[in-house]
Design a protein around this motif. Structure first.
Motif, mmCIF file in Angstrom:
data_model
loop_
_atom_site.group_PDB
_atom_site.id
_atom_site.type_symbol
_atom_site.label_atom_id
_atom_site.label_comp_id
_atom_site.label_asym_id
_atom_site.label_seq_id
_atom_site.Cartn_x
_atom_site.Cartn_y
_atom_site.Cartn_z
ATOM 1 N N MET A 172 0.822 -1.209 0.000
ATOM 2 C CA MET A 172 0.000 0.000 0.000
ATOM 3 C C MET A 172 0.858 1.263 0.000
ATOM 4 S SD MET A 172 -2.896 -1.252 2.723
ATOM 5 C CE MET A 172 -3.757 0.328 2.825
ATOM 6 N N ARG A 173 1.907 1.285 0.816
ATOM 7 C CA ARG A 173 2.752 2.475 0.917
ATOM 8 C C ARG A 173 3.666 2.646 -0.298
ATOM 9 N NH1 ARG A 173 1.858 6.429 2.254
ATOM 10 N NH2 ARG A 173 3.860 7.120 3.110
ATOM 11 N N ALA A 174 3.849 1.577 -1.052
ATOM 12 C CA ALA A 174 4.687 1.672 -2.249
ATOM 13 C C ALA A 174 3.997 2.451 -3.361
ATOM 14 C CB ALA A 174 5.055 0.272 -2.742
ATOM 15 N N ASN A 175 2.676 2.594 -3.260
ATOM 16 C CA ASN A 175 1.924 3.316 -4.292
ATOM 17 C C ASN A 175 0.886 4.204 -3.610
ATOM 18 O OD1 ASN A 175 0.937 4.155 -6.754
ATOM 19 N ND2 ASN A 175 -0.292 2.319 -7.100
ATOM 20 N N PRO A 176 1.330 5.296 -2.978
ATOM 21 C CA PRO A 176 0.432 6.146 -2.197
ATOM 22 C C PRO A 176 -0.406 7.061 -3.084
ATOM 23 C CG PRO A 176 2.641 7.048 -2.148
ATOM 24 C CD PRO A 176 2.728 5.760 -2.923
ATOM 25 N N ASP A 177 -1.368 6.438 -3.743
ATOM 26 C CA ASP A 177 -2.174 7.154 -4.724
ATOM 27 C C ASP A 177 -3.653 6.925 -4.415
ATOM 28 O OD1 ASP A 177 -2.496 8.387 -7.580
ATOM 29 O OD2 ASP A 177 -3.628 6.507 -7.664
ATOM 30 N N ARG A 178 -4.471 7.973 -4.494
ATOM 31 C CA ARG A 178 -5.893 7.850 -4.167
ATOM 32 C C ARG A 178 -6.573 6.764 -5.000
ATOM 33 N NH1 ARG A 178 -10.299 10.600 -2.069
ATOM 34 N NH2 ARG A 178 -8.948 12.270 -1.278
ATOM 35 N N ALA A 179 -6.315 6.770 -6.288
ATOM 36 C CA ALA A 179 -6.955 5.788 -7.160
ATOM 37 C C ALA A 179 -6.566 4.360 -6.776
ATOM 38 C CB ALA A 179 -6.594 6.060 -8.618
ATOM 39 N N ALA A 180 -5.290 4.168 -6.406
ATOM 40 C CA ALA A 180 -4.834 2.835 -5.996
ATOM 41 C C ALA A 180 -5.514 2.404 -4.706
ATOM 42 C CB ALA A 180 -3.321 2.834 -5.823
ATOM 43 N N TYR A 181 -5.645 3.324 -3.755
ATOM 44 C CA TYR A 181 -6.310 2.997 -2.500
ATOM 45 C C TYR A 181 -7.787 2.670 -2.740
ATOM 46 C CZ TYR A 181 -2.229 4.953 -0.052
ATOM 47 O OH TYR A 181 -0.965 5.204 0.410
#
Length: 268
Positions: free
Chosen positions: A79-88
């Motif tokens: 999760m922290r490797a891609n701190p992006d709203r869309a990813a979350y």
């Protein structure tokens, strides 16, 4: 306990499946990450459940975990490797779909918990239709401790246990033991670790011996009526029972009971 050594490595499947006597056992297979629910693992589990839903030979499903843990929740490193709203957003939509699938597939799903089940792992236990654990298992929704309230686990937890018990777990973030998990209704039974496999096998075997049609009708009806008020629930349940009475398996089951013989289910 899970005595079968997990398959580990880049090429190892993220979910192991074993079918026996009408029971499909799905084992989360990221033991090195305590079976954290990565995007890949959730996708693999979703695919297996979708396949099982269409498989009339499977009467019950067991969810287990490889290695020392049942499931430690979401993969925080991923999760922290891609701190992006869309990813979350995509991640939590995926997780919600997975949990709904556990509730909506026609077969009853049993959680077999031998180690920790935390955050989304605790959510998975709460979502399953039945749950049995080793007396050494522990459970928590600890997101509050790291600044991330367990909001999606809260949905399943608050429907499995009482309001005060759910809020205590969510607000304190503490681990609770197996005995407490039984007391609040998160799991059905806690047994010695060396008895867990036998207890789950026995429960799954009893379920697998029932009419698959009746199991599917009952599971769907349970989750639909529980969200209705009492009057609506009775009206809905009466319609379900009427349809169930017209099924061939109901006729066979009642006739077999009256004739004092074992029923022969046809799934219709």
């Amino acid at each position: 306990m899970n005595d079968t050594p997990p398959l580990i490595g880049d090429d190892a499947p993220l979910v192991l499946r074993e079918d026996r006597d009408g029971v499909a056992t799905l084992t989360l297979n990221r033991p090195q990450a305590r079976n954290a629910l990565s995007v890949g693992l959730m996708g693999a589990l979703q695919a297996e459940l979708d396949t099982i839903h269409q498989d009339s030979t499977v009467r019950a499903v067991v969810l287990a975990g490889a290695g020392p843990a049942f499931c430690a929740g979401h993969d925080l490193k991923e999760m922290r490797a891609n701190p992006d709203r869309a990813a979350y957003e995509s991640l939590f939509v995926q997780c919600s779909k997975l949990m709904l699938t556990v509730s909506r597939i026609r077969q009853p799903v049993i959680a077999k918990v031998h180690g920790i089940a935390t955050a989304a792992g605790c959510q998975l236990v709460a979502t399953c239709d039945l749950a049995y654990c080793a007396d050494t298992a522990r459970f928590a929704t600890p997101g509050v401790n790291i600044g991330l309230f367990c909001s999606t686990p809260m949905v399943a937890l608050s429907r499995a246990v009482g309001r005060k018990a759910a809020m205590e777990m969510l607000l304190l973030g503490d681990l609770i033991g197996a005995e407490e998990a039984v007391r609040i209704g998160l799991v059905n039974r806690a047994v010695p670790a060396d008895r867990l496999d036998a207890v789950v096998t026995e429960a799954a075997g009893k379920i697998a011996a029932k009419s698959p049609l009746t199991l599917a009708i009952g599971k769907e009806a349970f989750y639909r009526q529980i969200e209705l008020d009492v009057e609506e629930a009775y009206a809905y349940a009466a319609r379900v029972m009427t349809e169930n009475m017209l099924a061939r398996d109901a006729e066979e089951g009642i006739d077999a009971f009256l004739q004092k013989r074992p029923p022969v289910w046809c799934g219709q």
